[in-house]
Each structure stands twice: as C-alpha cells, then as structure tokens.
Design a protein around this motif. Structure first.
Motif, PDB file in Angstrom:
ATOM      1  N   GLY A  60      23.687  45.968  13.813  1.00  0.00           N
ATOM      2  CA  GLY A  60      25.225  45.811  13.351  1.00  0.00           C
ATOM      3  C   GLY A  60      26.080  45.412  14.672  1.00  0.00           C
ATOM      4  O   GLY A  60      26.788  44.412  15.016  1.00  0.00           O
ATOM      5  N   LEU A  61      25.820  45.839  15.901  1.00  0.00           N
ATOM      6  CA  LEU A  61      26.529  45.651  17.067  1.00  0.00           C
ATOM      7  C   LEU A  61      25.547  44.216  17.756  1.00  0.00           C
ATOM      8  O   LEU A  61      26.201  43.342  18.211  1.00  0.00           O
ATOM      9  N   ALA A  68      27.531  41.842  15.791  1.00  0.00           N
ATOM     10  CA  ALA A  68      28.831  41.640  16.140  1.00  0.00           C
ATOM     11  C   ALA A  68      28.912  40.808  17.532  1.00  0.00           C
ATOM     12  O   ALA A  68      29.799  40.059  17.746  1.00  0.00           O
ATOM     13  N   ALA A  74      30.723  37.432  18.165  1.00  0.00           N
ATOM     14  CA  ALA A  74      31.925  37.297  19.193  1.00  0.00           C
ATOM     15  C   ALA A  74      31.574  36.045  20.314  1.00  0.00           C
ATOM     16  O   ALA A  74      32.508  35.319  20.573  1.00  0.00           O
ATOM     17  N   ALA A  85      35.070  39.266  11.980  1.00  0.00           N
ATOM     18  CA  ALA A  85      33.876  39.701  11.735  1.00  0.00           C
ATOM     19  C   ALA A  85      33.077  40.585  12.683  1.00  0.00           C
ATOM     20  O   ALA A  85      32.619  41.653  12.383  1.00  0.00           O
ATOM     21  N   ALA A  86      33.409  40.161  14.015  1.00  0.00           N
ATOM     22  CA  ALA A  86      32.574  41.011  15.160  1.00  0.00           C
ATOM     23  C   ALA A  86      33.441  42.195  15.123  1.00  0.00           C
ATOM     24  O   ALA A  86      32.873  43.217  15.382  1.00  0.00           O
ATOM     25  N   LEU A  87      34.946  42.181  15.389  1.00  0.00           N
ATOM     26  CA  LEU A  87      35.542  43.343  15.262  1.00  0.00           C
ATOM     27  C   LEU A  87      35.434  44.357  13.845  1.00  0.00           C
ATOM     28  O   LEU A  87      35.043  45.592  14.223  1.00  0.00           O
ATOM     29  N   LEU A 135      32.523  44.632  12.250  1.00  0.00           N
ATOM     30  CA  LEU A 135      30.971  45.007  12.404  1.00  0.00           C
ATOM     31  C   LEU A 135      31.087  46.247  13.365  1.00  0.00           C
ATOM     32  O   LEU A 135      30.448  47.323  13.237  1.00  0.00           O
ATOM     33  N   ALA A 136      31.821  45.834  14.461  1.00  0.00           N
ATOM     34  CA  ALA A 136      31.983  47.056  15.629  1.00  0.00           C
ATOM     35  C   ALA A 136      32.572  48.214  14.871  1.00  0.00           C
ATOM     36  O   ALA A 136      32.187  49.133  15.292  1.00  0.00           O
TER      37      ALA A 136
END
Length: 460
Positions: A22-23, A26, A30, A51-53, A55-56
């Motif tokens: 997941g990271l 993300a 980003a 989406a990055a925010l 997932l994080a």
C-alpha cells in the motif's frame, strides 16, 4: 522446516506486506501526481494525490495499529518486575553521596567515579535481562495426585544461549495482581463505519483491542515455593525435582511463574514473568482413617456373603444340601463332626460391586460431614479397585462407569447440589452389591435396596 513455518505468524506477515504494498502504491501515485503537476494536468494531479493520501490513510488505520499492538503484546509477555535489594539500596545511597560530593567540590575524579557507578547499574540491568531472556521454562506434573500424599514435579530450565552460561536463577510464582479489573489486549474486530450494524459495515478485519477485563478469581496455586539453579551451562538444561503436597481436594491452577536473578551485582532482583498455564485436579485423600477401618470389615463381610458361591477363595464350611455336588464335600470336617460338610467358595468371577455417591443438597449436612463423605467414597473406591473386584461407580453428573480415576476426579470437584436422588437410578434385579454414601433420611430409602446394599450416612 515445517516446524519453523508453523511458528510464523501468517496474519502479521500478511498485514506487513500489505502495508508495504500500500505504501509503495501511495508513493508511486505521489510521484506521478508531481509529474502531472509539472505537465499542467490538474485533474490527474488531484486524482493521484487523493489516491496516494487515501492509500497512506488506509495503511495507517488498518495495518500500523495492528502491527504496533503485536509488538506491545510481545513486550508485555517478556515484561520484567524489579525489586530493589538491600545491597542495591545501599549502593544507590553511596552513588548519591558521591554525586553530591562531586557537585560540591567540582572534582573531575569524583564525576568519573559517579559515572562508573551509574554505568555498572546499567551493565547489570543489560546483563540480567539478556540472561533471563535466554532461559526457557517447563514443568512436568504428575498425572494423578491425591490430597495429603506427596508427589514430585520436575522443573526444567533450559539455557538457549550457546555461549554464555546462566548464574543464580530462581523460579518462583509472581506476585498476585492487586485488583481484579485489568486492561489487556484481547481479540476483536476492526469495523468501519464503527457504529453501524455488522451487516452494514464496509470493512470487518480481525484486530486486537485494549479493553478492561475482569481477571479470573485467584484460586489455589500449584506451586508457591522457590527453586534455585546456581549454574546452567550454555545450551544445557537444568532440572530440579520438587515435592508437592496438597492439603485439600479440588482444582489447582498455575497461570504464570517468575524466573528471577540477582546476577551480576545483586542491585536488583529482576523477574521475568513466564506465562505457563498448568492445572491439576487433586483427588480426595484415600488414607486409611478410623472410620474406613471401622466399616471396611462389615462391607467386605456382607459383600462376600452376598456373592458366596463357587470359586477359589473359601467362604465357609456348612451342612450338606441335596443339591450340592459331592466333589465339594469336606471329608475331614465331615469325619470330625459326624455329618456331611461341604466347602463354599466366593464367586470370584462375579464379584461385582457398585459404589454410589448420592450428592446431598446444599445445607443438608455440614461442610465437615460432607468432606468426610467424599473422602470415604474415594477411599472405598481406591481400596476395592486394588482388589479382585469388578467395580461400577455412580454419582449425579458422573459418567465414570468403571473408571476409578474418572470417579475420583468427579469427587475431587464435587460440591453439594440439589438434584434427583441416586436411589431411583440404581438398577434393580441384578447381582450387584451396592455401597451407598448418602445423606438422605433412612425413611426415604427404597426397601428393595436394604437387602443388597450397605449404607454410609454422612451425618455420622
């Protein structure tokens, strides 16, 4: 290889790799959002940044707390208790005195002495912690235990370290908790949204939750003493046989033990709590009491009279009857008496005895009388089990059948309880002889049982 794989916490590793994946996604989102921002594509930048925010955030909410709690639980299992010794208290006072002297005089040598003394405390703590973490404790308990009869338990302490030995280790029970309400990590479910019914929640994942739980009532412990191991070589196993003696019947538990040491400087007694759940059911005492010795000859005599017949053990010499076989005539006794006498034997192949414990209702008898009744039933069962006797056991809620240890376990945990009398459940019309331990009134006993039973009343 299979044993090593079986010890792996698969759920924790799945959460870990899911968090890494997941990271990574993300981070990728980003990076591309930055690329699209420089390219002037506002919509793609917004979508990838969101989406990055997201997932994080999911990783932070779902995986990170669970993994952190697993680490906390592991540390709690290896928690240490500290007790300052007299030597340690004296040493700390000396450190304080030298420190005050160093501050007042400004002498650099005294500051160095204080630093060395404090460093010795730190080294002592590190050394004792490493020593205790390298030890593995196990206990071998006996299978059958009777009250008031000594048994032996074996304590094994294994030094898993291959280089360093272990010195001055003591095994003792940890201190009991002061309160019954304690907070613990318990299995739970992570649900989102949290206040909706389970069928309407979007996410439901097994998790650990920090909750207040009520500790089980502190019952009697199996072991309350101490076992000392002065030295255990690297990779070796130290063992000690400890005598256990339980005064009363019942269930005994040991939820944890402490592995303690003062090594190396005796400043502190550091104890590592080891979760080691063990349980022993202590059978009632089967000692030969005066009451048992008083009634045993009467039971044996009535039982042998009830099962008298053909066998190998001589029961009596009696007058000859027309239906008797001539091969059983005792010619010597006949010659002395001038009349035909025959030998009568006990029926060894049909020596069936039923021991019945008729549990009384609460308050029917005193506690002392009830304990005597339980002990007497256990003593009779144990005595006749050692004889050439076919046994059967009966009691309310007991499915022992012919298993003497099952009957003894039932008696070990028995408590007065209201219920149906066992008198109604005893099979009628059989060749079995009954020994009934009861507190029922004599007038409530069926007449048919008096001819084939011996009664032991708990109010004696």
């Amino acid at each position: 290889m299979r044993a090593a794989l079986a010890k792996i916490d698969r759920e924790a590793w799945v959460r870990f790799f899911a968090a890494i994946g997941g990271l990574a996604l993300a981070f990728t989102a980003a990076v591309f959002s930055t690329v699209f921002r420089y390219a002037g594509n506002v919509l793609a930048t917004a979508l990838l940044a969101s989406a990055a925010l997201l997932l994080a955030g999911l990783v932070a909410v779902i995986s990170v707390p669970y993994l952190a709690r697993r680490v906390v639980v592991a540390r709690m299992r290896d928690a240490f208790d500290y007790d300052v010794t007299r030597e340690g208290a004296g040493y700390l006072i000396l450190v304080l005195v030298v420190g005050v002297a160093a501050l007042n005089t400004g002498n650099n040598l005294l500051f160095i002495v204080v630093a060395a003394m404090l460093a010795s405390i730190l080294i002592s703590g590190i050394a004792s912690a490493a020593l205790l973490r390298g030890l593995e404790l196990d206990i071998a308990l006996p299978q059958h235990v009777f009250a008031r009869r000594a048994v032996w338990a074996r304590f094994k302490l294994r030094n898993r370290r291959r280089v360093a030995p272990a010195f001055s280790v003591t095994i003792a029970p940890p201190k009991r908790p002061g309160t019954r309400l304690r907070r613990r990590w318990v299995p739970g479910v992570f649900a989102f949204p949290p206040k909706r019914p389970p069928e309407r929640q979007w996410v439901r994942i097994p998790d650990l939750q920090w909750r207040v739980v009520e500790a089980p009532p502190a019952g009697p412990r199996i072991f309350d003493g101490a076992v000392y191991f002065p030295y255990i070589a690297p990779g070796a196993v130290g063992s000690a046989d400890v005598e256990l003696n339980f005064a009363r019947r019942g269930r005994y538990r040991q939820d944890a033990l402490g592995v303690a040491t003062r090594f190396p400087f005796s400043f502190l007694v550091k104890t590592r709590r080891v979760t080691l759940e063990r349980e022993i059911v202590v059978y009632p005492s089967v000692e030969e009491t005066d009451e048992l010795l008083e009634i045993l000859p009467m039971i044996t005599g009535e039982f042998e009279a009830f099962v008298s017949g053909r066998g190998h053990d001589l029961y009596r010499i009696r007058e000859y009857m027309p239906e008797d076989s001539a091969r059983h005539v005792d010619w010597k006794a006949s010659a002395r008496s001038g009349a035909l006498k025959v030998r009568e034997f006990t029926r060894e192949d049909e020596r069936r005895l039923r021991i019945v414990f008729d549990n009384p209702a609460p308050g029917a008898v005193s506690e002392a009388a009830y304990e005597r009744g339980v002990m007497l039933a256990a003593s009779l069962a144990w005595h006749f089990a050692a004889e050439n006797t076919e046994l059967e056991f009966m009691a309310q809620g007991c499915a022992a059948g012919q298993d003497v240890y099952g009957f003894l376990r039932h008696l070990a945990l028995a408590e007065p309880a209201a219920g149906e009398s066992m008198m109604e459940k005893i099979p009628a019309g059989t060749d079995d002889y009954n020994v009934i331990v009861t507190a029922r009134p004599r007038g409530s006993i069926p007449t048919a049982l008096w001819a084939c039973s011996y009664f032991v009343f708990m109010d004696r």
